[in-house]
Design a protein around this motif. Structure first.
Motif, PDB file in Angstrom:
ATOM      1  N   ALA A   1       5.039  -5.700  -4.829  1.00 37.08           N
ATOM      2  CA  ALA A   1       4.113  -6.603  -5.522  1.00 37.08           C
ATOM      3  C   ALA A   1       4.523  -8.058  -5.325  1.00 37.08           C
ATOM      4  CB  ALA A   1       4.072  -6.259  -7.011  1.00 37.08           C
ATOM      5  N   LYS A   2       5.825  -8.322  -5.349  1.00 35.74           N
ATOM      6  CA  LYS A   2       6.322  -9.684  -5.113  1.00 35.74           C
ATOM      7  C   LYS A   2       5.931 -10.150  -3.710  1.00 35.74           C
ATOM      8  CE  LYS A   2      10.578 -10.335  -3.918  1.00 35.74           C
ATOM      9  NZ  LYS A   2      12.044 -10.531  -3.814  1.00 35.74           N
ATOM     10  N   ALA A   3       6.079  -9.267  -2.722  1.00 36.62           N
ATOM     11  CA  ALA A   3       5.722  -9.625  -1.350  1.00 36.62           C
ATOM     12  C   ALA A   3       4.233  -9.929  -1.246  1.00 36.62           C
ATOM     13  CB  ALA A   3       6.103  -8.487  -0.405  1.00 36.62           C
TER      14      ALA A   3
ATOM     15  N   GLY B   1       0.799  -1.212   0.000  1.00 31.60           N
ATOM     16  CA  GLY B   1       0.000   0.000   0.000  1.00 31.60           C
ATOM     17  C   GLY B   1       0.831   1.260   0.000  1.00 31.60           C
ATOM     18  N   CYS B   2       2.138   1.122   0.269  1.00 26.72           N
ATOM     19  CA  CYS B   2       3.035   2.284   0.322  1.00 26.72           C
ATOM     20  C   CYS B   2       3.965   2.361  -0.885  1.00 26.72           C
ATOM     21  CB  CYS B   2       3.871   2.246   1.603  1.00 26.72           C
ATOM     22  SG  CYS B   2       2.907   2.280   3.118  1.00 26.72           S
ATOM     23  N   GLU B   3       3.770   1.469  -1.858  1.00 27.46           N
ATOM     24  CA  GLU B   3       4.722   1.390  -2.963  1.00 27.46           C
ATOM     25  C   GLU B   3       4.796   2.671  -3.797  1.00 27.46           C
ATOM     26  OE1 GLU B   3       1.141  -1.295  -4.047  1.00 27.46           O
ATOM     27  OE2 GLU B   3       2.220  -0.623  -2.249  1.00 27.46           O
TER      28      GLU B   3
ATOM     29  N   MET C   1       6.765   5.339  -1.884  1.00 27.39           N
ATOM     30  CA  MET C   1       8.199   5.044  -1.940  1.00 27.39           C
ATOM     31  C   MET C   1       8.760   5.336  -3.320  1.00 27.39           C
ATOM     32  SD  MET C   1       8.954   1.694   0.399  1.00 27.39           S
ATOM     33  CE  MET C   1       7.998   0.564  -0.597  1.00 27.39           C
ATOM     34  N   ALA C   2       8.032   4.939  -4.367  1.00 29.86           N
ATOM     35  CA  ALA C   2       8.508   5.169  -5.730  1.00 29.86           C
ATOM     36  C   ALA C   2       8.726   6.652  -6.002  1.00 29.86           C
ATOM     37  CB  ALA C   2       7.532   4.569  -6.737  1.00 29.86           C
ATOM     38  N   SER C   3       7.884   7.495  -5.406  1.00 33.75           N
ATOM     39  CA  SER C   3       8.035   8.937  -5.620  1.00 33.75           C
ATOM     40  C   SER C   3       9.302   9.489  -4.975  1.00 33.75           C
ATOM     41  CB  SER C   3       6.809   9.676  -5.063  1.00 33.75           C
ATOM     42  OG  SER C   3       6.787   9.641  -3.638  1.00 33.75           O
ATOM     43  N   ARG C   4       9.886   8.732  -4.047  1.00 34.58           N
ATOM     44  CA  ARG C   4      11.121   9.160  -3.369  1.00 34.58           C
ATOM     45  C   ARG C   4      12.368   8.543  -3.979  1.00 34.58           C
ATOM     46  NH1 ARG C   4      10.143   7.409   2.633  1.00 34.58           N
ATOM     47  NH2 ARG C   4      12.307   8.126   2.812  1.00 34.58           N
ATOM     48  N   ALA C   5      12.223   7.667  -4.970  1.00 36.07           N
ATOM     49  CA  ALA C   5      13.365   6.994  -5.579  1.00 36.07           C
ATOM     50  C   ALA C   5      14.239   7.996  -6.323  1.00 36.07           C
ATOM     51  CB  ALA C   5      12.889   5.899  -6.525  1.00 36.07           C
ATOM     52  N   VAL C   6      15.545   7.749  -6.314  1.00 41.12           N
ATOM     53  CA  VAL C   6      16.470   8.684  -6.964  1.00 41.12           C
ATOM     54  C   VAL C   6      16.421   8.578  -8.491  1.00 41.12           C
ATOM     55  CG1 VAL C   6      18.029   8.823  -4.991  1.00 41.12           C
ATOM     56  CG2 VAL C   6      18.398   7.041  -6.720  1.00 41.12           C
ATOM     57  N   THR C   7      15.857   7.483  -9.022  1.00 43.57           N
ATOM     58  CA  THR C   7      15.652   7.358 -10.471  1.00 43.57           C
ATOM     59  C   THR C   7      14.279   6.735 -10.727  1.00 43.57           C
ATOM     60  OG1 THR C   7      16.563   5.111 -10.680  1.00 43.57           O
ATOM     61  CG2 THR C   7      18.134   6.962 -10.841  1.00 43.57           C
ATOM     62  N   PRO C   8      13.677   7.004 -11.886  1.00 45.53           N
ATOM     63  CA  PRO C   8      12.402   6.361 -12.209  1.00 45.53           C
ATOM     64  C   PRO C   8      12.511   4.836 -12.254  1.00 45.53           C
ATOM     65  CG  PRO C   8      12.798   8.225 -13.657  1.00 45.53           C
ATOM     66  CD  PRO C   8      14.064   8.003 -12.894  1.00 45.53           C
ATOM     67  N   GLU C   9      13.656   4.341 -12.723  1.00 41.84           N
ATOM     68  CA  GLU C   9      13.858   2.893 -12.810  1.00 41.84           C
ATOM     69  C   GLU C   9      13.865   2.260 -11.425  1.00 41.84           C
ATOM     70  OE1 GLU C   9      15.134   4.927 -16.382  1.00 41.84           O
ATOM     71  OE2 GLU C   9      15.802   5.180 -14.283  1.00 41.84           O
ATOM     72  N   LEU C  10      14.478   2.942 -10.465  1.00 45.85           N
ATOM     73  CA  LEU C  10      14.449   2.439  -9.084  1.00 45.85           C
ATOM     74  C   LEU C  10      13.018   2.464  -8.555  1.00 45.85           C
ATOM     75  CD1 LEU C  10      15.767   1.481  -6.455  1.00 45.85           C
ATOM     76  CD2 LEU C  10      16.236   3.875  -5.892  1.00 45.85           C
ATOM     77  N   GLY C  11      12.263   3.479  -8.920  1.00 44.51           N
ATOM     78  CA  GLY C  11      10.857   3.530  -8.513  1.00 44.51           C
ATOM     79  C   GLY C  11      10.089   2.311  -8.986  1.00 44.51           C
ATOM     80  N   ASP C  12      10.359   1.883 -10.235  1.00 44.31           N
ATOM     81  CA  ASP C  12       9.701   0.681 -10.757  1.00 44.31           C
ATOM     82  C   ASP C  12      10.105  -0.553  -9.955  1.00 44.31           C
ATOM     83  OD1 ASP C  12       8.439   2.147 -12.732  1.00 44.31           O
ATOM     84  OD2 ASP C  12       9.973   1.735 -14.255  1.00 44.31           O
TER      85      ASP C  12
ATOM     86  N   TYR D   1       6.203   2.107   7.325  1.00 45.36           N
ATOM     87  CA  TYR D   1       6.821   3.004   6.340  1.00 45.36           C
ATOM     88  C   TYR D   1       7.416   4.234   7.012  1.00 45.36           C
ATOM     89  CZ  TYR D   1       6.880   6.692   2.764  1.00 45.36           C
ATOM     90  OH  TYR D   1       7.239   7.741   1.965  1.00 45.36           O
ATOM     91  N   ALA D   2       6.785   4.720   8.084  1.00 44.13           N
ATOM     92  CA  ALA D   2       7.210   5.958   8.726  1.00 44.13           C
ATOM     93  C   ALA D   2       8.651   5.893   9.216  1.00 44.13           C
ATOM     94  CB  ALA D   2       6.271   6.303   9.885  1.00 44.13           C
ATOM     95  N   LYS D   3       9.146   4.690   9.524  1.00 44.81           N
ATOM     96  CA  LYS D   3      10.510   4.606  10.060  1.00 44.81           C
ATOM     97  C   LYS D   3      11.576   4.842   8.988  1.00 44.81           C
ATOM     98  CE  LYS D   3      10.981  -0.493  10.066  1.00 44.81           C
ATOM     99  NZ  LYS D   3       9.711  -0.857   9.414  1.00 44.81           N
ATOM    100  N   SER D   4      11.166   4.936   7.719  1.00 40.92           N
ATOM    101  CA  SER D   4      12.138   5.232   6.656  1.00 40.92           C
ATOM    102  C   SER D   4      12.486   6.707   6.593  1.00 40.92           C
ATOM    103  CB  SER D   4      11.582   4.778   5.303  1.00 40.92           C
ATOM    104  OG  SER D   4      10.482   5.583   4.892  1.00 40.92           O
ATOM    105  N   GLY D   5      11.723   7.562   7.278  1.00 45.59           N
ATOM    106  CA  GLY D   5      11.992   8.990   7.225  1.00 45.59           C
ATOM    107  C   GLY D   5      11.533   9.609   5.922  1.00 45.59           C
ATOM    108  N   SER D   6      12.232  10.653   5.490  1.00 40.28           N
ATOM    109  CA  SER D   6      11.814  11.379   4.292  1.00 40.28           C
ATOM    110  C   SER D   6      12.937  11.585   3.289  1.00 40.28           C
ATOM    111  CB  SER D   6      11.226  12.735   4.692  1.00 40.28           C
ATOM    112  OG  SER D   6      12.189  13.517   5.382  1.00 40.28           O
ATOM    113  N   SER D   7      14.093  10.975   3.507  1.00 39.70           N
ATOM    114  CA  SER D   7      15.223  11.135   2.587  1.00 39.70           C
ATOM    115  C   SER D   7      14.947  10.420   1.270  1.00 39.70           C
ATOM    116  CB  SER D   7      16.498  10.553   3.223  1.00 39.70           C
ATOM    117  OG  SER D   7      16.782  11.167   4.457  1.00 39.70           O
ATOM    118  N   PRO D   8      15.616  10.835   0.202  1.00 38.59           N
ATOM    119  CA  PRO D   8      15.501  10.091  -1.056  1.00 38.59           C
ATOM    120  C   PRO D   8      15.939   8.638  -0.863  1.00 38.59           C
ATOM    121  CG  PRO D   8      16.596  12.202  -1.415  1.00 38.59           C
ATOM    122  CD  PRO D   8      16.487  12.021   0.078  1.00 38.59           C
ATOM    123  N   ILE D   9      15.276   7.716  -1.547  1.00 41.87           N
ATOM    124  CA  ILE D   9      15.649   6.302  -1.475  1.00 41.87           C
ATOM    125  C   ILE D   9      16.705   6.035  -2.542  1.00 41.87           C
ATOM    126  CG2 ILE D   9      14.835   3.927  -1.683  1.00 41.87           C
ATOM    127  CD1 ILE D   9      12.115   4.879  -0.658  1.00 41.87           C
TER     128      ILE D   9
END
Length: 399
Positions: free
Chosen positions: A212-214, A189-191, A194-205, A246-254
């Motif tokens: 989805a695998k989980a 539900g948080c994917e 998280m994807a919006s915080r990825a440093v690249t679009p490919e990492l977001g995917d 999810y909250a424990k990841s903070g707000s930094s870029p992934i």
């Protein structure tokens, strides 16, 4: 202000915050002998780890290699029965090449249980004496790898403990440290967030794909990462639990995704994908919080921040566990097991920023040698079972 951090320098350039003698059994049949060796050195920093299976897979072999060469390890004793299929020769060679003392005892060749125990006890005492005055060097925050898990969650976890750890993670990442959060089965539900915080679009995917695998894995098994204790503690759905986790990841870029045993290549924030790859074959993926702590350690974590609302008492072999208690009532009942009272946030006695800063200071104190509550109590839990992972693709670790 905490004492200056110091580390034990290792040949690979990393530094350990502890100098542990690891006693590692390579099959369940050698577990008792190993346990007796460790029991005789109760006053020393001697930790029991091991793999119970008679035949390992690539995951188990890699995990033992990574654990036995973790920067917090100073020497390793391997315990073999003699007829198991674990490649003890390869493991011993890897440990030796890392610059650590290593010795292998084989129960069938060394006279049985009693003689092997005696030989093991003597070797461990020799190593403790040799490590006692090992030199240390200054250590900076940017050299730390910090993992986080949450377990025994309740309705307070996502309001206090987890976001407070997230604030600490943001401080660590901004200082150049490496932070690892998990677990994909509790991020359903948080994917998209998280994807919006990825440093690249490919990492977001890749982040979307890992969640989805989980979800597929859990659905196939007919389980979910949601226990009766979570419901008793006020949580109602996996999505609600996921938002707290999810909250424990903070707000930094992934910065990337790592699999168990992969050490992040540089500072930043990383997601650990703990759900096995391939067909569903290894049972419930979230075996226990202890198993996930072990996987974080195999990826280099010097210590783990463990958030709990219901109350968990586990620690870990090899690397310290800092307990962040989300619920003020739980903290008052279990104060001897808890390091941080994040429940003060609910009662208006502290802010998220203040507790986050407290966690950051405590991390530095532990890295300077202060014991956590679980360390002082002697908690050294350890679990390693079967899983299977494919190497992470290039999109998971952008350059």
């Amino acid at each position: 202000m905490s004492s200056p951090m110091r580390g034990y320098p290792r040949a690979d350039g990393r530094k350990g915050i502890r100098n542990v003698v690891a006693v590692a059994y390579l099959v369940e049949c050698a577990h008792h002998v190993s346990r007796e060796i460790v029991a005789s050195a109760r006053d020393g920093d001697v930790h029991l780890i091991g793999f119970p299976g008679c035949y390992p897979n690539a995951y188990a072999q890699q995990m033992m290699e990574k654990l036995c060469t973790h920067p917090n390890i100073g020497a390793v004793l391997l315990l073999s029965l003699g007829c198991e299929s674990f490649n003890k020769f390869s493991l011993a060679d890897i440990v030796e090449k890392s610059g650590r003392p290593v010795h292998t005892l084989t129960i069938q060749n060394d006279g049985g249980s009693l003689k092997t125990i005696k030989a093991g006890q003597a070797w461990v005492q020799e190593q403790l004496a040799a490590l006692r005055d090992a030199p240390t060097v200054p250590m900076a925050v940017e050299e730390l790898i910090i993992g986080t898990v949450c377990g025994g969650s309740d309705g307070t976890s996502g309001l206090t403990g987890n976001p407070a750890v997230g604030r600490a993670f943001d401080t660590l990442v901004s200082a150049g440290a490496t932070c690892i959060f998990e677990e994909t089965g509790e991020l359903i539900g948080c994917e998209e967030i998280m994807a919006s915080r990825a440093v690249t679009p490919e990492l977001g995917d890749e982040l979307r794909a890992s969640v989805a695998k989980a979800a597929t894995y859990y659905a196939t098994l007919g389980y979910g990462s949601f226990a009766p204790g979570n419901a008793d503690g006020g949580l109602s759905t996996i999505e609600e639990k996921s938002m707290g986790a999810y909250a424990k990841s903070g707000s930094s870029p992934i910065s990337g995704i790592v699999k168990p045993g992969t050490v992040p290549p540089r500072g930043g924030l990383y997601l650990m994908d703990v759900v096995p790859d391939g067909e569903v074959r290894y049972g419930f993926p979230n075996i226990s919080d202890t198993a996930e702590i072990v996987e974080l350690i195999a990826s280099g974590s010097h210590m783990t921040l463990f958030v709990t609302g219901r109350g968990s008492v586990v620690g870990s072999a090899i690397a310290p566990v800092i307990k962040v208690c989300a619920n003020p009532d739980t903290y008052r009942r279990m104060e001897d097991d808890m390091d941080v009272d994040a429940g003060r946030i609910l009662e208006g006695a502290a802010s998220l920023d203040e507790v986050g800063a407290e966690i950051f200071e405590l991390i530095q104190s532990v890295a300077a040698g202060a014991q956590t509550k679980s360390e002082a109590l002697g908690h050294r839990e350890f679990i390693l079972t079967y899983k299977s992972f494919e190497p992470a693709g290039p999109a998971c670790l952008p350059s």
